[in-house]
Scaffold this motif. Structure first.
Motif, mmCIF file in Angstrom:
data_model
loop_
_atom_site.group_PDB
_atom_site.id
_atom_site.type_symbol
_atom_site.label_atom_id
_atom_site.label_comp_id
_atom_site.label_asym_id
_atom_site.label_seq_id
_atom_site.Cartn_x
_atom_site.Cartn_y
_atom_site.Cartn_z
ATOM 1 N N LYS A 177 0.860 -1.190 0.000
ATOM 2 C CA LYS A 177 0.000 0.000 0.000
ATOM 3 C C LYS A 177 0.890 1.231 0.000
ATOM 4 O O LYS A 177 1.810 1.339 0.811
ATOM 5 C CB LYS A 177 -0.909 0.022 1.237
ATOM 6 C CG LYS A 177 -2.043 -0.986 1.203
ATOM 7 C CD LYS A 177 -3.192 -0.509 0.339
ATOM 8 C CE LYS A 177 -4.385 -1.458 0.489
ATOM 9 N NZ LYS A 177 -5.517 -1.037 -0.350
ATOM 10 N N GLN A 178 0.643 2.146 -0.924
ATOM 11 C CA GLN A 178 1.412 3.383 -0.959
ATOM 12 C C GLN A 178 0.480 4.568 -0.815
ATOM 13 O O GLN A 178 -0.644 4.563 -1.325
ATOM 14 C CB GLN A 178 2.200 3.487 -2.270
ATOM 15 C CG GLN A 178 3.373 2.519 -2.357
ATOM 16 C CD GLN A 178 4.349 2.904 -3.447
ATOM 17 O OE1 GLN A 178 4.469 4.083 -3.784
ATOM 18 N NE2 GLN A 178 5.047 1.915 -4.001
ATOM 19 N N ASN A 179 0.966 5.581 -0.109
ATOM 20 C CA ASN A 179 0.168 6.789 0.108
ATOM 21 C C ASN A 179 0.557 7.850 -0.910
ATOM 22 O O ASN A 179 1.726 8.202 -1.042
ATOM 23 C CB ASN A 179 0.386 7.324 1.532
ATOM 24 C CG ASN A 179 -0.447 8.551 1.789
ATOM 25 O OD1 ASN A 179 0.004 9.663 1.557
ATOM 26 N ND2 ASN A 179 -1.668 8.356 2.271
ATOM 27 N N PHE A 180 -0.438 8.351 -1.648
ATOM 28 C CA PHE A 180 -0.230 9.411 -2.622
ATOM 29 C C PHE A 180 -0.990 10.664 -2.175
ATOM 30 O O PHE A 180 -1.992 11.057 -2.765
ATOM 31 C CB PHE A 180 -0.690 8.964 -4.013
ATOM 32 C CG PHE A 180 0.199 7.928 -4.631
ATOM 33 C CD1 PHE A 180 1.255 8.285 -5.466
ATOM 34 C CD2 PHE A 180 -0.009 6.576 -4.382
ATOM 35 C CE1 PHE A 180 2.078 7.325 -6.029
ATOM 36 C CE2 PHE A 180 0.806 5.610 -4.953
ATOM 37 C CZ PHE A 180 1.859 5.982 -5.775
ATOM 38 N N LEU A 181 -0.546 11.254 -1.069
ATOM 39 C CA LEU A 181 -1.119 12.480 -0.527
ATOM 40 C C LEU A 181 -2.597 12.346 -0.167
ATOM 41 O O LEU A 181 -2.951 12.248 1.001
ATOM 42 C CB LEU A 181 -0.917 13.657 -1.499
ATOM 43 C CG LEU A 181 0.546 14.035 -1.768
ATOM 44 C CD1 LEU A 181 0.617 15.168 -2.780
ATOM 45 C CD2 LEU A 181 1.250 14.434 -0.468
ATOM 46 N N LEU A 182 -3.470 12.340 -1.161
ATOM 47 C CA LEU A 182 -4.907 12.342 -0.892
ATOM 48 C C LEU A 182 -5.538 10.951 -0.888
ATOM 49 O O LEU A 182 -6.703 10.813 -0.524
ATOM 50 C CB LEU A 182 -5.627 13.208 -1.936
ATOM 51 C CG LEU A 182 -5.215 14.687 -1.958
ATOM 52 C CD1 LEU A 182 -5.951 15.402 -3.092
ATOM 53 C CD2 LEU A 182 -5.495 15.344 -0.616
ATOM 54 N N PHE A 183 -4.796 9.960 -1.285
ATOM 55 C CA PHE A 183 -5.383 8.621 -1.350
ATOM 56 C C PHE A 183 -4.301 7.558 -1.214
ATOM 57 O O PHE A 183 -3.116 7.817 -1.424
ATOM 58 C CB PHE A 183 -6.141 8.421 -2.669
ATOM 59 C CG PHE A 183 -5.267 8.511 -3.892
ATOM 60 C CD1 PHE A 183 -4.721 7.360 -4.466
ATOM 61 C CD2 PHE A 183 -4.987 9.744 -4.479
ATOM 62 C CE1 PHE A 183 -3.913 7.445 -5.583
ATOM 63 C CE2 PHE A 183 -4.175 9.823 -5.605
ATOM 64 C CZ PHE A 183 -3.640 8.680 -6.159
ATOM 65 N N ASP A 184 -4.740 6.358 -0.819
ATOM 66 C CA ASP A 184 -3.861 5.195 -0.761
ATOM 67 C C ASP A 184 -4.084 4.356 -2.013
ATOM 68 O O ASP A 184 -5.206 4.275 -2.525
ATOM 69 C CB ASP A 184 -4.151 4.337 0.476
ATOM 70 C CG ASP A 184 -3.734 5.031 1.761
ATOM 71 O OD1 ASP A 184 -2.802 5.847 1.702
ATOM 72 O OD2 ASP A 184 -4.353 4.752 2.807
#
Length: 285
Positions: A177-184
């Motif tokens: 799982k990676q976090n891209f600021l506004l969403f995972d």
């Protein structure tokens, strides 16, 4: 769109006694896939769709380029070629009215399960259609690019994620799982780099050390993968690691191969018609 822009009486039974039932033909076609590439690993067998996605994935990040809008349709083209190579579908015969590849309909030869969920779902869609469709139409339907709301049911959903999960099950990718600021976002980094390197090396050698200068002498799956990598805009990933001189040779040979007239080449090798038909469809897009 891309960077390289199939009863009768006793007497008849006697004549047809050597014809294999469909199920045996299907099994034979599936076995042929294992014999097509004798140099390949016998441990891991990948579908064309899995190979295309593997080529398109960033190894550490585990996702394809955000700018690649071609891979979705490319994967659907891979499904059609994979089904044809497995003896499940074929193009209708040439006729006076339908001579060109993109005018000929895709016909269901056998709906025997393949063991792959995407291939089997596509077979069910083809069996359910009221009338046969062309290669280009099937790519559009499977991708969901249709204005007919009654045909949206033929769209294959979550294709990339389903292919990635298959590669996870085969031990080639892992799940994170990676976090891209506004969403995972669920990503699938490469965990078996050896398998991807083997795939890349095979394609590189097909254009360099093992170059035969004739598409009809090439292994069909290798030819298909080159066509699909081009159509999915991931061909650059195949040759990027080469030295400049070898890169130029490989890219020029690939361009010459893909610039061939699909109509002419398909007429020379009936067993590869679907490969050339898919290329023709993407050339027209």
């Amino acid at each position: 769109m891309t960077t390289l822009t199939h009863r009768g009486r006793r007497a008849e039974l006697g004549r047809n006694s050597d014809k294999k039932p469909d199920s045996e033909e299907d099994a034979a076609a599936d076995r042929d896939l294992n014999d097509d590439e004798p140099d390949d690993s016998k441990d891991i067998r990948l579908t064309l769709m899995e190979e295309v996605l593997l080529l398109g994935l960033k190894d550490k990040e585990g996702y394809t380029s955000f700018w690649n809008d071609c891979i979705s349709s490319g994967l659907r083209g891979g499904i059609l070629i994979e089904l044809a190579l497995r003896g499940r579908i074929h193009l209708e015969p040439l006729s006076i009215r339908k001579k060109r590849l993109l005018e000929r309909k895709v016909l269901l030869k056998s709906d025997a399960p393949t063991g792959d969920v995407l291939l089997d779902e596509t077979l069910r869609h083809m069996k359910a259609t009221e009338s046969a469709e062309t290669v280009q139409t099937w790519i559009e339907l499977l991708t969901g690019e249709t204005w007919n709301p009654f045909k949206l049911q033929y769209q294959l959903r979550n294709v990339r994620e389903r292919i990635a999960k298959a590669l996870v099950e085969k031990g080639i990718l892992t799940t994170e799982k990676q976090n891209f600021l506004l969403f995972d976002m669920t990503t699938h980094p490469v965990s078996n780099a050896t398998e991807k390197q083997r795939l890349v090396k095979k394609l590189q050698e097909s254009m360099l050390e093992r170059w035969v200068n004739n598409p009809h002498r090439m292994d069909r799956r290798t030819l298909a993968l080159l066509v699909l990598a081009h159509s999915s805009d991931v061909l650059e990933n195949v040759f990027a690691s080469l030295a400049d001189d070898k890169y130029d040779v490989a890219m020029n040979r690939t361009k010459d191969l893909l610039d061939m007239d699909p109509e002419v080449e398909a007429a020379k090798a009936r067993g590869a018609e679907m490969i050339w038909a898919v290329l023709a469809a993407f050339n027209k897009s």
